[in-house]
Design a protein around this motif. Structure first.
Motif: not given
Length: 408
Positions: A175-177, A190-195, A224-225, A239-240
Motif C-alpha cells: 500500500r503506497l503512502a 513510501a509504502t507500508d512494507v518499505g522505502l 512501515v513508512v 516518517a515511520t
C-alpha cells in the motif's frame, strides 16, 4: 479517520481543510489574517459541484498539493468506501474560478480513484494510487506547451499521455503512502512494507530498496513508512511508525534517526542505536511531514500531537588562529613530503599561499585538523619551485601569516 484533516497551506496565503465527519463533509478554505482577532478571518466552504467549471467532484480528500503554477490539487480517498463519484483528483485553478475533475469516470487511462499523493516534474505528474501503483501523467506529450501547468494547458487533455510505472522491486499488495520527486527525476516511494528509490530512467532496472536497521549496517527505523518529504537541500525525511529518519541527498548511507525514549527501550532494544537518537517528540508514530517554506524547520504530525524540529546546522566555531601550525615544515618532497597540512584549527579557515614577492600561488579551504591545504603546485598546475613561501590563514575573526620552506 481524523474528524478535521488539514490539507494544505498554499502560496497565496490560504489554508485548506477537509472535514471528514459525516454527514457534513466539506472542503473549507481559511483566509487567515494571522493575528489574535479571529473575527476578521474569512472562511469559504466548498461543497459538491461548487466553484464553477467541472465543479468540485469529491470532498472525501486525503491530501492536497500545489503545482508549479499555483493550482491546488485535492486527492480523493476511496478507502472510505464512498460512492463511486467521490474519487480521483480535483484541481482548483490558481485564481479560484475553475475546477478540473480527473477521475476514472472521465479518464479511462487512470488506474484508480484512490490517489494518495502526487509529485510534480517539469512537464509530467507522478500519481500514486494506494494499491494500484504509480502512473506518470505527461501533461505535454507533444512538447508544444510553453507552461504545461498553465490552466489552459492543464485543462486541455487532448495532447496528454499516461504511462504506468511499475517498479520491479515493489512487492505485490504493498500500500503506497507517499512519493517525492527529486530534481534529477529520482522518485522516492513510501509504502507500508518499505522505502524505495526509483532511478531516473527505467530500462528494466530495479529500484533501490532502503534497508531497515538491524544493528548491522545502516537503515531506516521501520518498513512501515507513512510519509516522506524532500527538504530544501533535497535530503529525504522519512516518517515511520517508530520515528523519523533523514537520508542525505548524496549519500544513502548517511541516515540520521529521531525517536522517543519509550520506543528506544521497547521497540529498538538490542539494535545498538546510540542514545543520541532519543528526541523530545510528541510520539514516535509519525504520520505526516511538512516543511517551512524558507527555514530549516520540519513539522511532524504524530499520533499524539505536533512536533517541530529545527534542523538548522549549528554555526561553526571561530578558529583560534594563534595556535595553528602547518606541517611538515620544511617540506622535502624527496622524503615523501607531498602536501602541506594544517593542525589546531577549531573552525573553517581559508588558506592562501604566496611567494615572498607577493604572487598568489594557491588557495584552499580547510575545516578539520589534518586537512591538506597545499599540494605543492601552483595555480597553473606546475610544481612549485624551492624557496620560502608565505601562508596566510584566514578565519572568521582575523588572519595569521606563517612562513613555510620548500626544499626540492
Amino acid at each position: 479517520q481524523f474528524n478535521n484533516l488539514a490539507l494544505l497551506a498554499d502560496s497565496q496565503g490560504f489554508k485548506w481543510f477537509c472535514t471528514l465527519s459525516q454527514p457534513t463533509k466539506t472542503l473549507d478554505r481559511l483566509e487567515d489574517e494571522t493575528d489574535a482577532n479571529y473575527s476578521n478571518d474569512t472562511w469559504t466552504r466548498f461543497g459538491i459541484d461548487a466553484g464553477g467549471g467541472d465543479g468540485l467532484g469529491s470532498v472525501s480528500l486525503q491530501r492536497a498539493a500545489e503545482d508549479p503554477a499555483g493550482n491546488r490539487w485535492f486527492l480523493g480517498d476511496m478507502s472510505l468506501a464512498e460512492t463511486q463519484g467521490w474519487q480521483g483528483i480535483q484541481i482548483l485553478s490558481r485564481d479560484g474560478s475553475e475546477w478540473l475533475d480527473v477521475s476514472p469516470l472521465n479518464e479511462n487511462r487512470m488506474l484508480s480513484g484512490d490517489v494518495v499523493d502526487v509529485a510534480f516534474g517539469q512537464s509530467a505528474v507522478y500519481i500514486a494510487h494506494r494499491t494500484a501503483g504509480i502512473q506518470q501523467w505527461r501533461l505535454d506529450s507533444d512538447g508544444n506547451d510553453a507552461d504545461p501547468y498553465a490552466w489552459a494547458s492543464l485543462s486541455n487533455r487532448g495532447d496528454d499521455s499516461w504511462a504506468t510505472v511499475v517498479p520491479p522491486n515493489i512487492p505485490s499488495g504493498a500500500r503506497l503512502a507517499a512519493i517525492a520527486l527529486r530534481s534529477d527525476n529520482v522518485l522516492w516511494i513510501a509504502t507500508d512494507v518499505g522505502l524505495a528509490k526509483y532511478p531516473p530512467s527505467g530500462g528494466g532496472r530495479p529500484v533501490d530498496t532502503i534497508p531497515v536497521y538491524t544493528g548491522i549496517g545502516v537503515g531506516i527505523l521501520s518498513p512501515v513508512v507513512q510519509d516522506i518529504l524532500l527538504d530544501h537541500d533535497e535530503n529525504l525525511w522519512v516518517a515511520t511508525n517508530l520515528g523519523v529518519n533523514q537520508i542525505a541527498r548524496n549519500d544513502m548511507n548517511a541516515i540520521q534517526t529521531y525517536t522517543t525514549a519509550s520506543t528506544y527501550v521497547t521497540a529498538l532494544s538490542g539494535l545498538r542505536y546510540p542514545l543520541s537518537i532519543i528526541s523530545p517528540m510528541s510520539h514516535a508514530d509519525s504520520r505526516s511531514l511538512a516543511l517551512h517554506p524558507t527555514e530549516d524547520v520540519l513539522y511532524i504530525g504524530t499520533l499524539a500531537g505536533l512536533t517541530v524540529l529545527d534542523y538548522t546546522p549549528a554555526a561553526a566555531a571561530a578558529s583560534d588562529l594563534s595556535k595553528i601550525y602547518l606541517y611538515p615544515n620544511p617540506l622535502y618532497p624527496g622524503r615523501g613530503h607531498n602536501e602541506l597540512m594544517i593542525q589546531n584549527i577549531t573552525g573553517p579557515v581559508s588558506v592562501e599561499v604566496y611567494t615572498v614577492e607577493g604572487v598568489l600561488v594557491h588557495t584552499q579551504d580547510a575545516d578539520a585538523n589534518g586537512d591538506i591545504v597545499w599540494d605543492l603546485t601552483t595555480k597553473g598546475g606546475f610544481l612549485a619551485s624551492s624557496g620560502n613561501y608565505l601562508v596566510r590563514v584566514v578565519g572568521t575573526e582575523g588572519a595569521v601569516t606563517k612562513t613555510v620552506s620548500l626544499l626540492r
